[in-house]
Motif scaffolding. Structure first.
Motif, PDB file in Angstrom:
ATOM      1  N   ASN A 114       0.811  -1.219   0.000  1.00 39.26           N
ATOM      2  CA  ASN A 114       0.000   0.000   0.000  1.00 39.26           C
ATOM      3  C   ASN A 114       0.843   1.266   0.000  1.00 39.26           C
ATOM      4  N   GLY A 115       2.173   1.135  -0.093  1.00 37.61           N
ATOM      5  CA  GLY A 115       3.037   2.309  -0.146  1.00 37.61           C
ATOM      6  C   GLY A 115       3.787   2.611   1.137  1.00 37.61           C
ATOM      7  N   ASP A 116       3.412   2.008   2.254  1.00 35.20           N
ATOM      8  CA  ASP A 116       4.150   2.217   3.501  1.00 35.20           C
ATOM      9  C   ASP A 116       5.552   1.639   3.375  1.00 35.20           C
ATOM     10  N   SER A 117       6.499   2.243   4.088  1.00 34.45           N
ATOM     11  CA  SER A 117       7.877   1.770   4.018  1.00 34.45           C
ATOM     12  C   SER A 117       8.560   1.968   5.366  1.00 34.45           C
ATOM     13  N   TRP A 118       9.572   1.137   5.629  1.00 32.53           N
ATOM     14  CA  TRP A 118      10.386   1.209   6.834  1.00 32.53           C
ATOM     15  C   TRP A 118      11.850   1.185   6.412  1.00 32.53           C
ATOM     16  N   SER A 119      12.665   2.031   7.039  1.00 29.67           N
ATOM     17  CA  SER A 119      14.083   2.127   6.709  1.00 29.67           C
ATOM     18  C   SER A 119      14.919   1.605   7.879  1.00 29.67           C
ATOM     19  N   PHE A 120      15.929   0.824   7.562  1.00 28.19           N
ATOM     20  CA  PHE A 120      16.834   0.253   8.556  1.00 28.19           C
ATOM     21  C   PHE A 120      18.268   0.577   8.138  1.00 28.19           C
ATOM     22  N   GLU A 121      19.073   1.009   9.086  1.00 27.01           N
ATOM     23  CA  GLU A 121      20.464   1.361   8.797  1.00 27.01           C
ATOM     24  C   GLU A 121      21.366   0.864   9.917  1.00 27.01           C
ATOM     25  N   ASP A 122      22.477   0.229   9.526  1.00 27.32           N
ATOM     26  CA  ASP A 122      23.439  -0.271  10.498  1.00 27.32           C
ATOM     27  C   ASP A 122      24.777  -0.437   9.797  1.00 27.32           C
ATOM     28  N   SER A 123      25.814  -0.591  10.576  1.00 30.88           N
ATOM     29  CA  SER A 123      27.160  -0.726  10.026  1.00 30.88           C
ATOM     30  C   SER A 123      27.627  -2.177  10.127  1.00 30.88           C
ATOM     31  N   VAL A 124      28.456  -2.558   9.177  1.00 32.68           N
ATOM     32  CA  VAL A 124      29.035  -3.898   9.112  1.00 32.68           C
ATOM     33  C   VAL A 124      30.549  -3.754   9.000  1.00 32.68           C
ATOM     34  N   ILE A 125      31.275  -4.544   9.769  1.00 37.68           N
ATOM     35  CA  ILE A 125      32.731  -4.567   9.692  1.00 37.68           C
ATOM     36  C   ILE A 125      33.146  -5.858   8.995  1.00 37.68           C
ATOM     37  N   PRO A 126      33.545  -5.791   7.726  1.00 38.39           N
ATOM     38  CA  PRO A 126      33.936  -7.019   7.013  1.00 38.39           C
ATOM     39  C   PRO A 126      35.204  -7.619   7.617  1.00 38.39           C
ATOM     40  N   ASN A 127      35.291  -8.942   7.539  1.00 39.13           N
ATOM     41  CA  ASN A 127      36.503  -9.611   8.003  1.00 39.13           C
ATOM     42  C   ASN A 127      37.580  -9.552   6.930  1.00 39.13           C
ATOM     43  N   LEU A 128      38.680 -10.280   7.132  1.00 40.03           N
ATOM     44  CA  LEU A 128      39.786 -10.222   6.184  1.00 40.03           C
ATOM     45  C   LEU A 128      39.405 -10.746   4.810  1.00 40.03           C
ATOM     46  N   ARG A 129      38.402 -11.606   4.765  1.00 36.79           N
ATOM     47  CA  ARG A 129      37.944 -12.132   3.468  1.00 36.79           C
ATOM     48  C   ARG A 129      36.855 -11.264   2.849  1.00 36.79           C
ATOM     49  N   GLY A 130      36.496 -10.189   3.489  1.00 40.26           N
ATOM     50  CA  GLY A 130      35.489  -9.281   2.941  1.00 40.26           C
ATOM     51  C   GLY A 130      34.065  -9.689   3.225  1.00 40.26           C
ATOM     52  N   ALA A 131      33.846 -10.622   4.161  1.00 40.10           N
ATOM     53  CA  ALA A 131      32.499 -11.105   4.467  1.00 40.10           C
ATOM     54  C   ALA A 131      31.992 -10.431   5.734  1.00 40.10           C
ATOM     55  N   GLY A 132      30.714 -10.129   5.753  1.00 34.26           N
ATOM     56  CA  GLY A 132      30.080  -9.531   6.911  1.00 34.26           C
ATOM     57  C   GLY A 132      28.630  -9.957   7.011  1.00 34.26           C
ATOM     58  N   LYS A 133      28.052  -9.807   8.176  1.00 32.78           N
ATOM     59  CA  LYS A 133      26.660 -10.212   8.386  1.00 32.78           C
ATOM     60  C   LYS A 133      25.941  -9.139   9.188  1.00 32.78           C
ATOM     61  N   LEU A 134      24.723  -8.827   8.732  1.00 40.99           N
ATOM     62  CA  LEU A 134      23.881  -7.843   9.400  1.00 40.99           C
ATOM     63  C   LEU A 134      22.549  -8.502   9.745  1.00 40.99           C
ATOM     64  N   VAL A 135      22.146  -8.431  11.014  1.00 38.92           N
ATOM     65  CA  VAL A 135      20.878  -9.003  11.470  1.00 38.92           C
ATOM     66  C   VAL A 135      20.072  -7.895  12.146  1.00 38.92           C
ATOM     67  N   PHE A 136      18.844  -7.697  11.705  1.00 37.73           N
ATOM     68  CA  PHE A 136      17.977  -6.708  12.330  1.00 37.73           C
ATOM     69  C   PHE A 136      16.554  -7.248  12.380  1.00 37.73           C
ATOM     70  N   GLN A 137      15.710  -6.587  13.158  1.00 36.09           N
ATOM     71  CA  GLN A 137      14.348  -7.038  13.378  1.00 36.09           C
ATOM     72  C   GLN A 137      13.379  -5.921  13.020  1.00 36.09           C
TER      73      GLN A 137
END
Length: 415
Positions: A114-137
């Motif tokens: 219906n047009g409603d939206s929610w915005s989520f913002e957070d930072s990720v610190i990649p490891n030496l291989r460039g991989a990172g994970k972000l979990v939010f609710q």
């Protein structure tokens, strides 16, 4: 080459790029006119820094790869998401390249149909291989279809001189089903049950007939007259006769979707949740239950008693909206030939008084059993009681609720 330049310009701001190139050009001119070891060393340092910044612009967030998972529905076995539940989102990112990245800011946008939206913002610190994970609710979500738009990634180099931006798109959408509540019992007044046809159910709450429906294992306490001697002799174990239960009219749930009938969206959500709860009750009772949504483009689901059709009706309620401009009687007249004769016609609507009586009278003239569930606001108690009393005086099963929690008590004990 053109694609590489495009990625670089997208990842690095043009003003900062121009500044870096300008400093490099000045150092080059200084070396050409002044010479000397000091100027040559300064030019080498600036050249290395320029190469580093340009290299960082070609890689990093411009080539991020991501994978998103939506986790939820724990209250219902994890199979489906229901309104009011919070959804856990796990975003796994991988940043290719050899240059280190101190951090990366991820911005997610969740959009509703219906047009409603929610915005989520957070930072990720990649490891030496460039991989990172972000979990939010997410916050508790309402009924509807949801999808994530493009994800924006922002990072800086290790010196904090350049900011790089990138956008990735990971197709992720899901549906949130309406709220439901468990209904243990439904008191119904069926005056014309003989019109119900031959539809048979197997609910233990109805009396058994004398018609044998099959054979089952012997249960301690069965009478001797119930033992099936032939099956017992053939199998070598005690068997009892299984009898059919009394037939019950099929139920057609009619959801009124008049645009001007509901005072606010939450009142309509209550009507949708009541319809979904009654569909679930029909599945529990193994009774044929159908659905008719009187929207701008009405849709009919014939009464059925299998899980696939029930889920189709529940999924349809995800997208339904109160957008009909015409009167309800007009939609019923258009589709009434598809309504099963002798069915229990349950109308879920906010209407009251004369309008409700007119619809119930129309249902009776079409050979169906009328039933009315009124959706009201909590401050309309007097108006609600008058409308329900009028219908009950005519012997019509009528109920009234102003919240979903009231529905089991209203159906089990009357209004």
């Amino acid at each position: 080459m053109r694609r590489a330049v495009s990625l670089f310009l997208n990842g690095m701001q043009p003003s900062r790029l121009a500044a870096v190139l300008a400093v490099w050009c000045l150092c080059l001119l200084y070396v050409l006119f002044q010479g000397g070891k000091t100027s040559l060393m300064l030019f080498s340092m600036v050249s290395l820094l320029t190469i580093y910044l340009i290299g960082a612009g070609f890689g990093g967030v411009n080539r991020v790869k991501a994978q998103r998972k939506v986790l939820g529905g724990a209250e219902h076995g994890g199979e489906h998401l229901h309104a009011g539940e919070q959804v856990r989102v796990k975003l796994e990112v991988h940043v290719p390249g050899l240059l280190p990245m101190p951090y990366m800011v991820v911005r997610e946008v969740l959009e509703r149909h219906n047009g409603d939206s929610w915005s989520f913002e957070d930072s990720v610190i990649p490891n030496l291989r460039g991989a990172g994970k972000l979990v939010f609710q997410t916050p508790p979500l309402e009924r509807g279809r949801y999808a994530f738009s493009k994800t924006e990634c922002i990072s800086e180099d290790i010196f904090g001189l350049m900011e790089h931006k990138g956008r990735i798109e990971v197709q992720t959408d899901f549906r949130v089903l309406p709220r439901t509540i468990y209904i243990p019992k439904w008191q119904r007044n069926i005056r014309n049950s003989r019109l119900g046809g031959t539809h048979t159910t197997i609910s233990a709450s109805r009396r058994e007939t004398t018609q044998i429906n099959g054979v089952r294992d012997y249960v301690y306490g069965d009478r001797i007259s119930r033992i099936h001697w032939n099956a017992t002799a053939k199998t070598g174990s005690w068997k009892s006769k299984e009898f059919e239960h009394e037939s019950f009219p099929r139920t057609l749930i009619v959801l009124d979707c008049t645009a001007d009938g509901y005072d606010h969206a939450q009142q309509f959500e209550l009507a949708v949740s009541a319809a979904a709860s009654l569909i679930e009750y029909g599945a529990k009772e193994h009774a044929g239950t159908g659905l008719f949504t009187a929207t701008r483009e009405a849709q009919m689901f014939a009464p059925a008693d299998h899980a696939g059709e029930r889920m189709r009706m529940i999924q349809h309620l995800v997208d339904v909206d109160y957008n009909r401009k015409t009167k309800l009687i007009a939609s019923l007249e258009k589709f009434y030939r598809h309504f099963p004769k002798g069915a229990l016609f349950l109308l879920i609507s906010p209407m009251s008084g004369k309008d409700a009586s007119e619809i119930m009278r129309w249902v009776e003239t079409r050979g169906m059993n009328p039933c009315f569930l009124q959706i009201t606001n909590s401050n309309e108690t007097k108006k609600r009681d008058d409308s329900i009393s009028l219908l009950q005086s005519r012997g019509i099963s009528s109920y009234s609720v102003s919240s979903l929690d009231e529905l089991p008590a209203a159906l089990g004990g009357g209004a």
